[in-house]
Design an enzyme around this catalytic site. Structure first.
Site, PDB file in Angstrom:
ATOM      1  NE  ARG A  73      39.396  10.564  91.777  1.00 12.84           N
ATOM      2  CZ  ARG A  73      38.652  11.306  90.966  1.00 12.84           C
ATOM      3  NH1 ARG A  73      38.238  10.822  89.807  1.00 12.84           N
ATOM      4  NH2 ARG A  73      38.319  12.541  91.290  1.00 12.84           N
ATOM      5  CG  ASP A 104      37.935   8.396  81.761  1.00 13.84           C
ATOM      6  OD1 ASP A 104      38.505   8.696  80.689  1.00 13.84           O
ATOM      7  OD2 ASP A 104      37.479   9.238  82.553  1.00 13.84           O
ATOM      8  CD  GLU A 120      44.016   9.463  86.737  1.00 13.59           C
ATOM      9  OE1 GLU A 120      43.331   8.500  86.392  1.00 13.59           O
ATOM     10  OE2 GLU A 120      43.557  10.617  86.882  1.00 13.59           O
ATOM     11  CG  HIS A 150      40.506  11.565  84.825  1.00 14.18           C
ATOM     12  ND1 HIS A 150      41.041  11.173  86.026  1.00 14.18           N
ATOM     13  CD2 HIS A 150      39.265  12.054  85.113  1.00 14.18           C
ATOM     14  CE1 HIS A 150      40.171  11.430  86.991  1.00 14.18           C
ATOM     15  NE2 HIS A 150      39.086  11.953  86.463  1.00 14.18           N
TER      16      HIS A 150
HETATM   17  P1  NAD Z   1      28.578  10.342  94.731  1.00 15.84           P
HETATM   18  O1  NAD Z   1      29.168  10.771  96.037  1.00 15.84           O
HETATM   19  O2  NAD Z   1      27.316  10.981  94.254  1.00 15.84           O
HETATM   20  O3  NAD Z   1      28.283   8.753  94.764  1.00 15.84           O
HETATM   21  C1  NAD Z   1      29.164   7.812  95.269  1.00 15.84           C
HETATM   22  C2  NAD Z   1      28.352   6.618  95.718  1.00 15.84           C
HETATM   23  O4  NAD Z   1      29.267   5.602  96.127  1.00 15.84           O
HETATM   24  C3  NAD Z   1      27.456   6.936  96.932  1.00 15.84           C
HETATM   25  O5  NAD Z   1      26.139   6.515  96.661  1.00 15.84           O
HETATM   26  C4  NAD Z   1      28.089   6.149  98.054  1.00 15.84           C
HETATM   27  O6  NAD Z   1      27.151   5.676  99.014  1.00 15.84           O
HETATM   28  C5  NAD Z   1      28.708   4.998  97.285  1.00 15.84           C
HETATM   29  N1  NAD Z   1      29.708   4.265  98.045  1.00 15.84           N
HETATM   30  C6  NAD Z   1      30.522   4.711  99.029  1.00 15.84           C
HETATM   31  N2  NAD Z   1      31.258   3.691  99.501  1.00 15.84           N
HETATM   32  C7  NAD Z   1      30.893   2.589  98.811  1.00 15.84           C
HETATM   33  C8  NAD Z   1      31.301   1.235  98.850  1.00 15.84           C
HETATM   34  N3  NAD Z   1      32.221   0.803  99.725  1.00 15.84           N
HETATM   35  N4  NAD Z   1      30.736   0.374  97.982  1.00 15.84           N
HETATM   36  C9  NAD Z   1      29.786   0.802  97.097  1.00 15.84           C
HETATM   37  N5  NAD Z   1      29.364   2.069  97.028  1.00 15.84           N
HETATM   38  C10 NAD Z   1      29.910   2.949  97.872  1.00 15.84           C
HETATM   39  O7  NAD Z   1      29.739  10.487  93.671  1.00 15.84           O
HETATM   40  P2  NAD Z   1      29.597  10.630  92.088  1.00 15.84           P
HETATM   41  O8  NAD Z   1      29.403  12.051  91.728  1.00 15.84           O
HETATM   42  O9  NAD Z   1      28.606   9.630  91.597  1.00 15.84           O
HETATM   43  O10 NAD Z   1      31.064  10.212  91.634  1.00 15.84           O
HETATM   44  C11 NAD Z   1      31.561   8.893  91.813  1.00 15.84           C
HETATM   45  C12 NAD Z   1      33.040   8.898  91.551  1.00 15.84           C
HETATM   46  O11 NAD Z   1      33.257   9.160  90.157  1.00 15.84           O
HETATM   47  C13 NAD Z   1      33.795  10.042  92.261  1.00 15.84           C
HETATM   48  O12 NAD Z   1      34.207   9.663  93.525  1.00 15.84           O
HETATM   49  C14 NAD Z   1      34.953  10.291  91.364  1.00 15.84           C
HETATM   50  O13 NAD Z   1      36.057   9.566  91.869  1.00 15.84           O
HETATM   51  C15 NAD Z   1      34.545   9.704  90.015  1.00 15.84           C
HETATM   52  N6  NAD Z   1      34.508  10.710  88.950  1.00 15.84           N
HETATM   53  C16 NAD Z   1      35.208  10.495  87.807  1.00 15.84           C
HETATM   54  C17 NAD Z   1      35.173  11.414  86.762  1.00 15.84           C
HETATM   55  C18 NAD Z   1      35.904  11.199  85.461  1.00 15.84           C
HETATM   56  O14 NAD Z   1      36.034  12.147  84.676  1.00 15.84           O
HETATM   57  N7  NAD Z   1      36.366  10.003  85.177  1.00 15.84           N
HETATM   58  C19 NAD Z   1      34.407  12.581  86.908  1.00 15.84           C
HETATM   59  C20 NAD Z   1      33.680  12.765  88.089  1.00 15.84           C
HETATM   60  C21 NAD Z   1      33.736  11.830  89.099  1.00 15.84           C
END
Ligand code: NAD
Length: 332
Positions: free
Chosen positions: A234, A258, A263, A295
């Site tokens: 994000r 990305d 955005e 994105h």
């Molecule tokens: P997820 O919930 O499976 O994993 C997130 C991880 O971050 C968890 O393991 C959590 O413990 C950890 N976390 C929370 N707070 C933290 C901190 N302060 N420091 C370090 N780690 C921390 O989520 P995911 O499915 O892996 O997705 C991650 C992010 O990717 C989403 O939140 C979303 O914003 C982003 N995303 C982007 C796209 C894209 O197209 N660019 C697509 C999907 C998701």
């Protein structure tokens, strides 16, 4: 059930229409973003299906509730754009798609690393102009480099495994450790060690108050000279102004994003005939060592099919009061 979609693109319609053949919901599509300006179009809808840059603050949720909307189905993983407290207070159920295809995003993060490193985007243009020179295209081996992964949930885990396949040393930081990665020899370290030891840092944690501007002037000062930073998570994880300063001073050697803090005013639209007023993104795009994609990390056939299936399944579960196979899909 009638579901009103916002921020709809042709590819959303294609996949949702196909998957809906099994559900037979009434689907209504709007291209515009969801926000206070567009609420009047919602008539007799039971559910709203929204995407990453739609606004679902308390004001919007209150209006939706008054209109009889009972469910919000986010067709994305992140949910920083929804006021969950307000939804709870109003009795609106909220779902998301927790893990539609972590590999799609993880593979895009690696594509950004390889592009920035080996400059394939420049080579492509060069060769088409019959310029076969290699000057300026030199990269580095990923083999035996150190790659730091911040956030080892679904996407971070998929990314760490891919990066390990290149023979890189992987350092990880998360508030909860993933035993599967530890068993693969991936080392969890404190954040400061990850920042100081990594040649490449890839962000995979969600945007929350605690992670807002995780990459700022102070954290950049702890990084190696010439570090590569990749953000497919994000935009708000990065203080863009601090990163621009880091690029200008050459402390940051490469940046792949990305996602971008502002955005919602740019991404998912063709603005090729307009004057962009956002000077910050223009400055970012002017650096030769910055790669911006709009994105698109999630954007694979497999992911879109899974997003449509998971979103409509969640709404069906809400309606029937069924248990969810994946409880992470339910936010409220
Ligand atoms: P997820 O919930 O499976 O994993 C997130 C991880 O971050 C968890 O393991 C959590 O413990 C950890 N976390 C929370 N707070 C933290 C901190 N302060 N420091 C370090 N780690 C921390 O989520 P995911 O499915 O892996 O997705 C991650 C992010 O990717 C989403 O939140 C979303 O914003 C982003 N995303 C982007 C796209 C894209 O197209 N660019 C697509 C999907 C998701």
């Amino acid at each position: 059930m009638k579901i009103t979609f916002f921020s709809t693109k042709p590819y959303d319609k294609e996949f949702f229409d196909k998957v809906n053949q099994d559900f037979k919901f009434e689907l209504e599509y709007f291209e515009t973003h969801l926000g206070p300006h567009i609420l009047n179009v919602i008539v007799h809808s039971d559910a709203v299906c929204a995407f990453v840059n739609d606004t679902l603050n308390a004001e919007v949720l209150e209006s939706l509730s008054k209109k009889g909307v009972k469910y919000i189905a986010l067709r994305c993983a992140g949910f920083n754009n929804v006021d969950l407290e307000a939804a709870k207070r109003l009795g609106i159920r909220v779902s998301r798609v927790p893990a539609y295809s972590p590999e799609a995003v993880a593979e895009h993060a690696m594509a950004m690393i390889l592009t920035l490193n080996r400059k394939t985007h420049k080579a492509y243009n060069r060769v088409r102009e019959q310029n076969f020179s290699l000057n300026g295209l030199m990269g580095f081996n990923l083999y035996q480099k150190t790659i730091g992964v911040i956030g080892t949930g679904n996407i971070g885990t998929a990314f760490a495994k891919i990066a390990k396949g290149f023979g890189a040393k992987i350092l990880a930081y998360d508030i909860t450790e993933n035993q599967e990665l530890k068993d693969l020899g991936i080392e969890y370290v404190p954040m400061d060690k990850l920042l100081s030891d990594s040649d490449i840092i890839s962000l995979h944690c969600p945007l929350m108050d605690s992670t807002h501007h995780l990459i700022d002037k102070e954290s950049i000062s702890k990084m190696k000279e010439n570090v590569m930073i990749i953000n497919t998570s994000r935009g708000g994880l990065i203080d863009t102004k601090a990163v621009i300063d880091g690029l200008k001073s050459k402390h940051i050697g490469y940046l792949g994003i990305d996602v971008y803090e502002q955005e919602e005013k740019l991404f998912f639209r063709d603005l090729s005939h307009t004057i962009i007023e956002d000077d910050t993104i223009q400055r970012l795009m002017s650096f030769p060592n910055v790669l911006v994609t709009a994105h698109q990390a999630f954007f694979t056939e497999e992911a879109l099919h899974q997003i449509a299936t998971s979103t409509l399944t969640s709404l069906s579960n809400f309606e029937a009061n069924n248990e969810f196979e994946n409880p992470n899909a339910v936010l409220v």
